[in-house]
Each structure stands twice: as C-alpha cells, then as structure tokens.
Design a protein around this motif. Structure first.
Motif, PDB file in Angstrom:
ATOM      1  N   THR A 283       0.841  -1.203   0.000  1.00  0.00           N
ATOM      2  CA  THR A 283       0.000   0.000   0.000  1.00  0.00           C
ATOM      3  C   THR A 283       0.873   1.249   0.000  1.00  0.00           C
ATOM      4  O   THR A 283       2.030   1.221   0.453  1.00  0.00           O
ATOM      5  N   LEU A 284       0.287   2.328  -0.512  1.00  0.00           N
ATOM      6  CA  LEU A 284       1.015   3.596  -0.506  1.00  0.00           C
ATOM      7  C   LEU A 284       1.105   4.116   0.933  1.00  0.00           C
ATOM      8  O   LEU A 284       0.152   3.963   1.705  1.00  0.00           O
ATOM      9  N   LYS A 285       2.224   4.710   1.293  1.00  0.00           N
ATOM     10  CA  LYS A 285       2.346   5.297   2.630  1.00  0.00           C
ATOM     11  C   LYS A 285       1.365   6.459   2.769  1.00  0.00           C
ATOM     12  O   LYS A 285       0.976   7.086   1.772  1.00  0.00           O
ATOM     13  N   ASP A 286       0.943   6.734   4.026  1.00  0.00           N
ATOM     14  CA  ASP A 286       0.033   7.853   4.267  1.00  0.00           C
ATOM     15  C   ASP A 286       0.641   9.140   3.715  1.00  0.00           C
ATOM     16  O   ASP A 286       1.859   9.346   3.809  1.00  0.00           O
ATOM     17  N   GLY A 287      -0.216   9.962   3.132  1.00  0.00           N
ATOM     18  CA  GLY A 287       0.284  11.263   2.651  1.00  0.00           C
ATOM     19  C   GLY A 287       0.769  11.217   1.216  1.00  0.00           C
ATOM     20  O   GLY A 287       0.911  12.246   0.564  1.00  0.00           O
ATOM     21  N   ILE A 288       1.016  10.010   0.693  1.00  0.00           N
ATOM     22  CA  ILE A 288       1.458   9.902  -0.707  1.00  0.00           C
ATOM     23  C   ILE A 288       0.225  10.014  -1.596  1.00  0.00           C
ATOM     24  O   ILE A 288      -0.768   9.289  -1.389  1.00  0.00           O
ATOM     25  N   LEU A 289       0.248  10.909  -2.559  1.00  0.00           N
ATOM     26  CA  LEU A 289      -0.887  11.137  -3.445  1.00  0.00           C
ATOM     27  C   LEU A 289      -1.191   9.876  -4.251  1.00  0.00           C
ATOM     28  O   LEU A 289      -0.276   9.190  -4.713  1.00  0.00           O
TER      29      LEU A 289
END
Lengths: 87, 87
Positions: free
Chosen positions: A11-17
């Motif tokens: 999953t994309l890290k938090d804050g990454i668009l």
C-alpha cells in the motif's frame, strides 16, 4: 524442499498522493455512491521453494523489499497463505 | 451514519496471462531466488458511509463489481476492515 505460498499486500504510505484512487472516487461520487478514502495498492502472490519456514520467510521478505515495493513510497505486509510438500 | 472500511483483493482469474508476474519472475530468477507462480493483483481500500453493515456490504459489492474489477478477467474478495461511528 517445501513450497511456501506468500501474499504481499503493498500500500502507498500515508500522505502519498494516489491519482488512481482520486479519479476512481470521482467516478463513484458521480454514480452517487457515498464512498471516500479510495486507495489503490498491489497484491502480489508468489511461491518460495525452501527447506523450512524460517528460510522461506527470509527469502520472501528480501524479495518483497528488494524487488516488489518502492520502500520510499510503499508499505508492505506479508502473509503466509499455504505450505505444501512439493517445491 | 456509520463508516465501514473495506478491502477489495482483486486477482486475475486462473489461466489469464500475467505479463507483469512473468517479467518479475524472470528478474527474481536472475537474482537466484527460487521463486515461482508470481502473480500481480490489486488491493483497493475504501470507506462506505451507510446506516448499517448490510447496506454497506451491498454498496461495497456493487462498487467492486461495477467499477473496481473487470469481471471477465478478475476475481475479487471483499473484507470488512473496520467499522466506526463517524461517516
């Protein structure tokens, strides 16, 4: 040798668009669904052939970190799905 | 209204060619990892705002089938991750 089936949830890290997530959310809003925080990630399944579980886990972790994810942008979670005799 | 966080695990149906999986497997073989059956899929997380769990599940299923997957090529599995008050 035994065969170990792993699942890597990436999953994309938090804050990454997440452009794909944003675009999908717009479509869903237009279809009148009350849905939000749509985020896309990757699900990679693979089988490792190894002597034992510890070795297999080590290989799985190494593969995921070196090849499957971008450590700057992505988190991952590894799950052992199945262990079987052949391999 | 309550908020329901779902996880949609989307995988290619058996027999459907997975070029990304094949390419990744070649890279891993070159790096001397004994890995096979590498398959890529999608992991989509989203939150549904609904009165109750049954309604939320219905919406989640509809969204996944109509927008998130290609029913001809892909299977999906839906998991409820979390339920919370706001939404």
């Amino acid at each position: 040798m035994r065969s170990f089936l792993f699942e890597a949830l990436i999953t994309l890290k938090d804050g990454i668009l997440d452009p794909q997530g944003i675009a999908t959310q717009k479509v869903l809003k237009r279809l009148n669904y009350s849905v939000y925080n749509v985020r896309f990630g990757k699900l990679v399944t693979f089988e490792v052939s190894a002597e034992d579980l510890e070795t297999a886990k080590k290989v799985a972790k190494e593969i995921t970190y070196r090849v499957l994810i971008n450590p700057v942008l992505e988190n991952y979670e590894l799950k052992l799905v199945r262990e079987s005799e052949n391999g």
